[in-house]
Motif scaffolding. Structure first.
Motif, PDB file in Angstrom:
ATOM      1  N   UNK A 253       0.852  -1.197   0.000  1.00 37.83           N
ATOM      2  CA  UNK A 253       0.000   0.000   0.000  1.00 37.83           C
ATOM      3  C   UNK A 253       0.885   1.244   0.000  1.00 37.83           C
ATOM      4  N   UNK A 254       1.425   1.618  -1.172  1.00 37.03           N
ATOM      5  CA  UNK A 254       2.388   2.722  -1.240  1.00 37.03           C
ATOM      6  C   UNK A 254       1.827   4.090  -0.862  1.00 37.03           C
ATOM      7  N   UNK A 255       0.526   4.216  -0.770  1.00 28.80           N
ATOM      8  CA  UNK A 255      -0.061   5.504  -0.404  1.00 28.80           C
ATOM      9  C   UNK A 255      -0.382   5.605   1.091  1.00 28.80           C
ATOM     10  N   UNK A 256      -0.025   4.603   1.860  1.00 32.32           N
ATOM     11  CA  UNK A 256      -0.307   4.614   3.294  1.00 32.32           C
ATOM     12  C   UNK A 256       0.772   5.442   3.997  1.00 32.32           C
ATOM     13  N   UNK A 257       0.436   6.700   4.252  1.00 32.85           N
ATOM     14  CA  UNK A 257       1.396   7.659   4.811  1.00 32.85           C
ATOM     15  C   UNK A 257       1.867   7.248   6.209  1.00 32.85           C
ATOM     16  N   UNK A 258       0.987   6.825   7.128  1.00 30.46           N
ATOM     17  CA  UNK A 258       1.494   6.423   8.450  1.00 30.46           C
ATOM     18  C   UNK A 258       2.526   5.298   8.380  1.00 30.46           C
ATOM     19  N   UNK A 259       2.318   4.326   7.505  1.00 33.99           N
ATOM     20  CA  UNK A 259       3.293   3.241   7.373  1.00 33.99           C
ATOM     21  C   UNK A 259       4.610   3.759   6.815  1.00 33.99           C
ATOM     22  N   UNK A 260       4.532   4.652   5.817  1.00 36.29           N
ATOM     23  CA  UNK A 260       5.756   5.191   5.232  1.00 36.29           C
ATOM     24  C   UNK A 260       6.547   5.992   6.274  1.00 36.29           C
ATOM     25  N   UNK A 261       5.843   6.747   7.089  1.00 37.45           N
ATOM     26  CA  UNK A 261       6.535   7.540   8.100  1.00 37.45           C
ATOM     27  C   UNK A 261       7.097   6.658   9.212  1.00 37.45           C
ATOM     28  N   UNK A 262       6.380   5.592   9.541  1.00 34.25           N
ATOM     29  CA  UNK A 262       6.913   4.621  10.501  1.00 34.25           C
ATOM     30  C   UNK A 262       8.167   3.968   9.939  1.00 34.25           C
ATOM     31  N   UNK A 263       8.125   3.637   8.666  1.00 34.07           N
ATOM     32  CA  UNK A 263       9.293   3.054   8.012  1.00 34.07           C
ATOM     33  C   UNK A 263      10.470   4.024   8.074  1.00 34.07           C
ATOM     34  N   UNK A 264      10.211   5.284   7.815  1.00 29.59           N
ATOM     35  CA  UNK A 264      11.274   6.286   7.901  1.00 29.59           C
ATOM     36  C   UNK A 264      11.875   6.325   9.300  1.00 29.59           C
ATOM     37  N   UNK A 265      11.032   6.229  10.319  1.00 28.45           N
ATOM     38  CA  UNK A 265      11.550   6.232  11.692  1.00 28.45           C
ATOM     39  C   UNK A 265      12.370   4.983  11.987  1.00 28.45           C
ATOM     40  N   UNK A 266      11.990   3.849  11.421  1.00 25.67           N
ATOM     41  CA  UNK A 266      12.780   2.634  11.626  1.00 25.67           C
ATOM     42  C   UNK A 266      14.129   2.754  10.922  1.00 25.67           C
ATOM     43  N   UNK A 267      14.144   3.360   9.718  1.00 25.85           N
ATOM     44  CA  UNK A 267      15.418   3.611   9.047  1.00 25.85           C
ATOM     45  C   UNK A 267      16.290   4.527   9.909  1.00 25.85           C
ATOM     46  N   UNK A 268      15.681   5.558  10.452  1.00 27.26           N
ATOM     47  CA  UNK A 268      16.398   6.505  11.314  1.00 27.26           C
ATOM     48  C   UNK A 268      16.991   5.768  12.515  1.00 27.26           C
ATOM     49  N   UNK A 269      16.178   4.977  13.186  1.00 26.58           N
ATOM     50  CA  UNK A 269      16.632   4.246  14.376  1.00 26.58           C
ATOM     51  C   UNK A 269      17.675   3.195  14.011  1.00 26.58           C
ATOM     52  N   UNK A 270      17.627   2.672  12.790  1.00 30.00           N
ATOM     53  CA  UNK A 270      18.576   1.662  12.329  1.00 30.00           C
ATOM     54  C   UNK A 270      19.825   2.300  11.723  1.00 30.00           C
ATOM     55  N   UNK A 271      19.973   3.587  11.935  1.00 30.41           N
ATOM     56  CA  UNK A 271      21.139   4.342  11.468  1.00 30.41           C
ATOM     57  C   UNK A 271      21.291   4.305   9.950  1.00 30.41           C
ATOM     58  N   UNK A 272      20.137   4.487   9.279  1.00 28.77           N
ATOM     59  CA  UNK A 272      20.120   4.630   7.827  1.00 28.77           C
ATOM     60  C   UNK A 272      19.446   5.964   7.507  1.00 28.77           C
ATOM     61  N   UNK A 273      20.116   7.075   7.871  1.00 24.89           N
ATOM     62  CA  UNK A 273      19.469   8.381   7.760  1.00 24.89           C
ATOM     63  C   UNK A 273      19.117   8.793   6.335  1.00 24.89           C
ATOM     64  N   UNK A 274      19.899   8.387   5.349  1.00 25.38           N
ATOM     65  CA  UNK A 274      19.576   8.810   3.985  1.00 25.38           C
ATOM     66  C   UNK A 274      18.269   8.182   3.507  1.00 25.38           C
TER      67      UNK A 274
END
Length: 187
Positions: free
Chosen positions: A90-111
């Motif tokens: 579901x590529x248009x699911x904004x909450x999931x995309x933002x959660x994914x971004x936070x997991x990347x951030x926490x996993x030290x993948x800032x880009x």
């Protein structure tokens, strides 16, 4: 009812009975997993989610719950992997995309995090969560001017956000870059 009454032990006993009666009942398994997760019994929670996903592979609620369990265990890469599956579905699911971004951030993948925050901000420049996340990425990557600008924009919407106020003050006070440092504003 037991959960609403905050009687966790009684709720777990009921859920245990329900699962004993029908071990393939995914709703009971997932509900019990949530209770275990809330009490930080992550191994038990994961076991219930995995059982539910064997019965119903691809069950969105199960995949989402598994990502939350992984995040609770501080296994941010695993959490991101599950969220990637959901976003692909579901590529248009904004909450999931933002959660994914936070997991990347926490996993030290800032880009990777920055890319998702910027993608959302291109569509909705007022998305507070994306603004704040982007400012956080700027701060940890040493772009103090970008962080200060981002946090300042956040304060236009929510002047009481402790996280934003703290990080803005820290960035203003400690930046090694003259153009970003402002001790007076920091105080």
């Amino acid at each position: 009812v037991h959960l609403m009454q905050e009687k966790t032990d009684e709720a777990l006993a009921d859920l245990d009975k329900a699962v004993d009666l029908d071990p393939s009942e995914t709703q009971c398994l997932l509900m019990r997993a949530e209770v275990h997760m809330d009490s930080e019994a992550f191994d038990k929670a994961r076991m219930d989610v995995e059982r539910a996903l064997i019965v119903r592979p691809g069950l969105i609620r199960g995949i989402l719950l598994r990502s939350l369990i992984s995040a609770g265990e501080r296994k941010f890469g695993a959490a991101a992997t599950d969220l990637e599956l959901l976003v692909q579905n579901d590529p248009e699911n904004i909450p999931w995309k933002l959660q994914l971004a936070m997991m990347y951030y926490a996993d030290e993948r800032p880009s990777k995090a920055l890319g998702l925050f910027e993608e959302e901000l291109a569509k909705n420049s007022a998305n507070y969560f994306a603004l704040r996340g982007k400012a956080d990425v700027h701060l940890i990557t040493g772009d103090h001017a970008g962080a200060v600008a981002g946090y300042s924009k956040c304060l236009e919407t929510n002047a009481e956000d402790d996280h934003v106020l703290n990080n803005l003050a820290w960035g203003l006070a400690t930046s090694p870059k003259d153009e970003a440092r402002d001790g007076k504003r920091s105080v």
